[in-house]
Write a protein that holds these residues in place. Structure first.
Motif, PDB file in Angstrom:
ATOM      1  N   LYS A  42      66.665  -3.356  55.128  1.00 19.84           N
ATOM      2  CA  LYS A  42      67.049  -2.789  53.855  1.00 19.84           C
ATOM      3  C   LYS A  42      67.933  -3.927  53.746  1.00 19.84           C
ATOM      4  N   ARG A  43      68.792  -4.502  52.285  1.00 23.54           N
ATOM      5  CA  ARG A  43      69.571  -5.676  52.166  1.00 23.54           C
ATOM      6  C   ARG A  43      70.768  -4.567  51.026  1.00 23.54           C
ATOM      7  N   ASP A  44      70.072  -3.519  51.192  1.00 24.60           N
ATOM      8  CA  ASP A  44      71.556  -2.192  50.736  1.00 24.60           C
ATOM      9  C   ASP A  44      70.943  -0.617  50.894  1.00 24.60           C
ATOM     10  N   GLU A  45      71.913  -0.255  52.086  1.00 24.32           N
ATOM     11  CA  GLU A  45      71.897   0.484  52.171  1.00 24.32           C
ATOM     12  C   GLU A  45      71.509   2.273  51.406  1.00 24.32           C
TER      13      GLU A  45
ATOM     14  N   LEU B  80      71.074   1.412  48.152  1.00 26.77           N
ATOM     15  CA  LEU B  80      70.483   2.123  47.170  1.00 26.77           C
ATOM     16  C   LEU B  80      69.197   1.349  47.495  1.00 26.77           C
TER      17      LEU B  80
ATOM     18  N   LEU C 151      67.543  -1.313  48.565  1.00 29.37           N
ATOM     19  CA  LEU C 151      66.991  -2.313  48.692  1.00 29.37           C
ATOM     20  C   LEU C 151      66.868  -2.880  49.912  1.00 29.37           C
TER      21      LEU C 151
ATOM     22  N   THR D 114      64.591  -6.063  52.839  1.00 25.30           N
ATOM     23  CA  THR D 114      64.643  -7.210  52.286  1.00 25.30           C
ATOM     24  C   THR D 114      63.366  -8.117  52.408  1.00 25.30           C
TER      25      THR D 114
ATOM     26  N   ARG E 137      64.766   5.046  45.739  1.00 25.71           N
ATOM     27  CA  ARG E 137      66.643   5.709  45.874  1.00 25.71           C
ATOM     28  C   ARG E 137      66.131   7.268  46.624  1.00 25.71           C
TER      29      ARG E 137
ATOM     30  N   ALA F  67      71.493  -6.808  41.974  1.00 23.28           N
ATOM     31  CA  ALA F  67      72.249  -6.276  42.977  1.00 23.28           C
ATOM     32  C   ALA F  67      71.814  -4.966  42.496  1.00 23.28           C
ATOM     33  N   ASP F  68      71.633  -4.637  41.262  1.00 24.71           N
ATOM     34  CA  ASP F  68      71.795  -3.045  41.158  1.00 24.71           C
ATOM     35  C   ASP F  68      70.498  -3.069  40.964  1.00 24.71           C
ATOM     36  N   GLY F  69      69.714  -2.958  41.437  1.00 20.89           N
ATOM     37  CA  GLY F  69      68.026  -2.609  42.078  1.00 20.89           C
ATOM     38  C   GLY F  69      66.762  -2.535  40.999  1.00 20.89           C
TER      39      GLY F  69
ATOM     40  N   LYS G 257      67.147  -0.323  60.393  1.00 20.83           N
ATOM     41  CA  LYS G 257      68.365  -0.724  61.003  1.00 20.83           C
ATOM     42  C   LYS G 257      68.812  -1.099  62.044  1.00 20.83           C
TER      43      LYS G 257
END
Ligand code: PMV
Length: 337
Positions: free
Chosen positions: A21-24, A26, A28, A30, A137, A159-161, A198
């Motif tokens: 993930k690039r954002d845990e 949301l 999002l 990699t 989500r 960034a907001d997905g 992770k």
């Protein structure tokens, strides 16, 4: 007045894997990923918003459940409630026709069904892409289970997905292939995909190398699906899975989802190919091996897999449908009134 909807979503199995993930928060990813939705494995979920209910009630397979699973479903419905501007609590009834948590991606069909049932019950009119972004989500793989046949989860850059969601590549009627799921163990896995990805991302020196090849794998698979080239699709899919699992062996501490029977099936698949049988494997965050093959070779593949020690069951699947609505009486027959 209560508002309800029931949805059925089918599990998808990634041919190009999502791992990292690039954002845990949301969910999002990699990297982009690509999958086949299967007809034989699915979740059915009904959501009924009820004014006056003090808390969400979560029932799976006829049993009221508390704890982590219920809390996750509740937190997910909070997203639906926020999006719809409602506060009512809900009865959630769900049934998995998927061996839960055995690496058969029950989270994919589970969250896709919950997203659809929740959104429809709340009166949200979402496009499949918006529904997919919502399902994300709950679980990344759920983004793809919104679609039938072959689907891609686009990584997105925002960034907001909002642009990280599934898209349909080809519906279930485009190409008749088979995915034979060999069930080696239906015991719940002890290391979640969330923790596994992770650790891999943070510690495996192989991870950047794996990431660097994903775009190419995606392009090969898209083209193979468009031209119905099973060999090209199978080779790219098997390579994607092996690269992902190779990354885990390089993690600190190293880990693997492989069991002895996983390796035995792997060799059986390679033996089949040496004999000219079209068969390629993929493996997720569990010991089970899924074998991609043609309808013509299905019986040969099944006979070979059945003879491997440690194979408990085989589930033969064809491409499955997109998430869809079940009528209230059909839902009641399955899930109770
Ligand atoms: O979305 P999750 O947490 O079920 O993770 C899925 C991870 C893999 O199944 C291993 C790969 C994938 O793309 O489905």
């Amino acid at each position: 007045m209560s508002r309800e909807a029931c949805a059925r979503a089918h599990t998808d199995i990634a041919l190009v894997k999502y791992w990292g993930k690039r954002d845990e928060a949301l969910f999002l990813p990699t990297n982009g990923s690509l999958s086949l939705t299967l007809d034989g494995l699915f979740s059915t979920t009904r959501v009924r918003f009820e004014p006056g209910l003090a808390a969400d009630v979560y029932v799976r397979d006829g049993q009221p459940r508390a704890g982590d699973e219920a809390a996750k479903a509740s937190r997910f419905l909070d997203l639906v409630r926020a999006q719809a501007g409602i506060t009512d609590r809900a009865h959630i009834d769900t049934r998995n026709d998927v061996p839960t948590a055995a690496g058969l991606a029950s989270s994919a069909s589970g969250f896709a069904a919950l997203a659809a049932a929740g959104a429809w019950a709340a009166g949200l009119e979402l496009t499949p892409e918006a529904l997919s972004a919502l399902a994300r989500r709950g679980s990344g793989s759920a983004t793809r289970s919104i679609f039938g046949g072959f689907a891609e989860w686009q990584r997105g850059t925002r960034a907001d997905g909002a642009d990280s969601h599934g898209v349909g590549l080809a519906g279930p009627d485009h190409w008749d292939v088979r995915m034979i799921v060999s069930v080696l163990s239906s015991a719940p896995k002890d290391f979640s995909s969330r923790d596994g990805m992770k650790l891999t991302q943070q510690t495996s020196p192989f991870y950047p190398g794996w990431l660097a090849t994903v775009e190419r794998d995606l392009a090969v698979c898209r083209a193979a699906i468009a031209s119905r080239d099973l060999e090209a699709l199978g080779e790219a899919a098997e390579a994607s899975a092996m690269k992902m699992h190779g990354c885990m062996l390089g993690a600190r501490p190293p880990f693997t989802y492989f069991q002895p029977a996983t390796i035995a099936v792997m060799h059986a698949v390679w033996d089949l190919r040496r004999q000219g049988v079209p068969a390629w494997m993929t493996i997720d965050a569990g010991p089970n091996v899924k074998v991609l093959t043609s309808p013509e070779a299905q019986a040969t593949v099944e006979a070979t897999l059945r003879a491997v020690a440690g194979v408990e069951d085989l589930i033969a699947c064809a491409p499955g449908p997109a998430v869809h609505r079940l009528a209230p009486d059909e839902a009641a027959a399955l899930l109770g009134a």
